[in-house]
Scaffold this motif. Structure first.
Motif, short mmCIF file in Angstrom:
data_model
loop_
_atom_site.label_atom_id
_atom_site.label_comp_id
_atom_site.label_asym_id
_atom_site.label_seq_id
_atom_site.Cartn_x
_atom_site.Cartn_y
_atom_site.Cartn_z
N ASP A 43 80.29 -1.14 38.38
CA ASP A 43 79.76 0.21 38.22
C ASP A 43 78.40 0.39 38.91
O ASP A 43 77.51 1.04 38.41
CB ASP A 43 79.65 0.57 36.74
N LEU A 44 78.27 -0.24 40.10
CA LEU A 44 77.04 -0.11 40.87
C LEU A 44 77.21 0.98 41.91
O LEU A 44 78.31 1.23 42.39
CB LEU A 44 76.71 -1.43 41.59
N SER A 45 76.12 1.63 42.27
CA SER A 45 76.12 2.64 43.32
C SER A 45 76.18 1.94 44.68
O SER A 45 76.01 0.72 44.78
CB SER A 45 74.85 3.49 43.24
N TYR A 46 76.39 2.70 45.76
CA TYR A 46 76.38 2.12 47.10
C TYR A 46 75.08 1.38 47.35
O TYR A 46 75.08 0.27 47.89
CB TYR A 46 76.52 3.21 48.17
N GLU A 47 73.97 2.00 46.98
CA GLU A 47 72.65 1.39 47.20
C GLU A 47 72.51 0.08 46.41
O GLU A 47 71.97 -0.90 46.92
CB GLU A 47 71.53 2.36 46.82
N GLU A 48 73.02 0.09 45.19
CA GLU A 48 72.91 -1.11 44.35
C GLU A 48 73.82 -2.23 44.87
O GLU A 48 73.45 -3.40 44.82
CB GLU A 48 73.24 -0.76 42.90
N VAL A 49 75.00 -1.87 45.38
CA VAL A 49 75.88 -2.88 45.97
C VAL A 49 75.20 -3.49 47.19
O VAL A 49 75.21 -4.71 47.37
CB VAL A 49 77.25 -2.27 46.34
N ALA A 50 74.60 -2.64 48.02
CA ALA A 50 73.88 -3.13 49.21
C ALA A 50 72.78 -4.10 48.80
O ALA A 50 72.62 -5.17 49.40
CB ALA A 50 73.31 -1.96 50.00
N GLN A 51 72.03 -3.73 47.79
CA GLN A 51 70.95 -4.59 47.31
C GLN A 51 71.51 -5.89 46.73
O GLN A 51 70.98 -6.97 47.01
CB GLN A 51 70.13 -3.84 46.24
N ALA A 52 72.58 -5.81 45.96
CA ALA A 52 73.17 -7.00 45.33
C ALA A 52 73.65 -8.00 46.37
O ALA A 52 73.49 -9.21 46.19
CB ALA A 52 74.32 -6.60 44.41
N LEU A 53 74.25 -7.50 47.45
CA LEU A 53 74.83 -8.39 48.46
C LEU A 53 73.90 -8.64 49.63
O LEU A 53 74.21 -9.46 50.50
CB LEU A 53 76.16 -7.81 48.96
N GLY A 54 72.77 -7.93 49.68
CA GLY A 54 71.83 -8.11 50.78
C GLY A 54 72.39 -7.65 52.11
O GLY A 54 72.18 -8.30 53.14
N ILE A 55 73.12 -6.54 52.07
CA ILE A 55 73.71 -5.98 53.29
C ILE A 55 73.28 -4.52 53.43
O ILE A 55 72.91 -3.89 52.44
CB ILE A 55 75.25 -6.10 53.29
N PRO A 56 73.35 -3.97 54.65
CA PRO A 56 72.99 -2.56 54.83
C PRO A 56 73.96 -1.62 54.12
O PRO A 56 75.15 -1.96 53.94
CB PRO A 56 73.08 -2.35 56.35
N ILE A 57 73.49 -0.47 53.73
CA ILE A 57 74.33 0.50 53.01
C ILE A 57 75.50 0.96 53.88
O ILE A 57 76.59 1.22 53.37
CB ILE A 57 73.50 1.68 52.47
#
Length: 193
Positions: free
Chosen positions: A151-165
């Protein structure tokens, strides 16, 4: 005499306090352990979920001095740690998807009505969904499951995986397309008449 604990409005404040008062870190566990447990349990099963969640918080505690306090929400950071731990168990995850085809519906919903609705939906889609998830690349699967189950947002997924949005968006789009194709272009979450 010690001062009463301070009520925190953000995770970053809590982490900052834990740097001088380590016991304050326990509040992060209280906030997010159940959420992380559900996520890992869905991916790898309850057998390893508790251990990985515990390991996640041990790693987070050890790395709390390196946490970027400009991020008020620690969920993406914690999901990033647990996703890396899950990737170590990749073979277990693939076996879980194969077992998912043979097993009864998991009891992961919150209430009785949710369990019934989710059970019917899961039963209908399981034979197609499990192999579709297993066929996704690791990167696509991580993005899809962090978004859908974490239930993470796009921005949170990017932050979690260390990848660009932008990478999150393209992986999520690709994963959705592949899963949709595997389901015969039907959405099992919508009522069909």
């Amino acid at each position: 005499m010690t001062a009463p604990p301070v009520t925190h409005t953000s995770d970053s404040e809590l982490i900052a306090e834990s740097r001088t008062r380590p016991e304050a870190f326990a509040a992060l566990f209280d906030r997010y352990s159940a959420m992380l447990y559900r996520y890992v349990s869905r991916r790898l099963g309850p057998e390893v979920a508790e251990d990985l969640v515990g390991e996640t918080f041990l790693i987070a505690f050890d790395r709390r001095d390196r946490y970027d306090l400009t991020y008020p929400d620690a969920r993406p950071w914690l999901f990033g740690i647990v996703t890396k731990l899950v990737s170590r168990h990749h073979r277990t995850e693939a076996a879980r998807y194969r077992a998912l085809l043979r097993s009864p519906v998991d009891d992961v919903a919150e209430g009785p009505a949710d369990r019934v609705a989710d059970g019917v939906t899961a039963s209908a889609a399981r034979r197609l969904l499990a192999p579709a998830l297993a066929r996704l690349s690791k990167g696509d699967r991580d993005v899809l499951l962090l978004f859908a189950w974490g239930d993470l947002s796009y921005e949170e997924v990017a932050q979690a995986l260390g990848i660009p949005i932008g990478t999150v968006r393209s992986r999520l789009n690709r994963a959705r397309r592949k899963v949709r194709e595997a389901l015969g272009h039907a959405n099992p979450m919508q009522d069909q008449e």
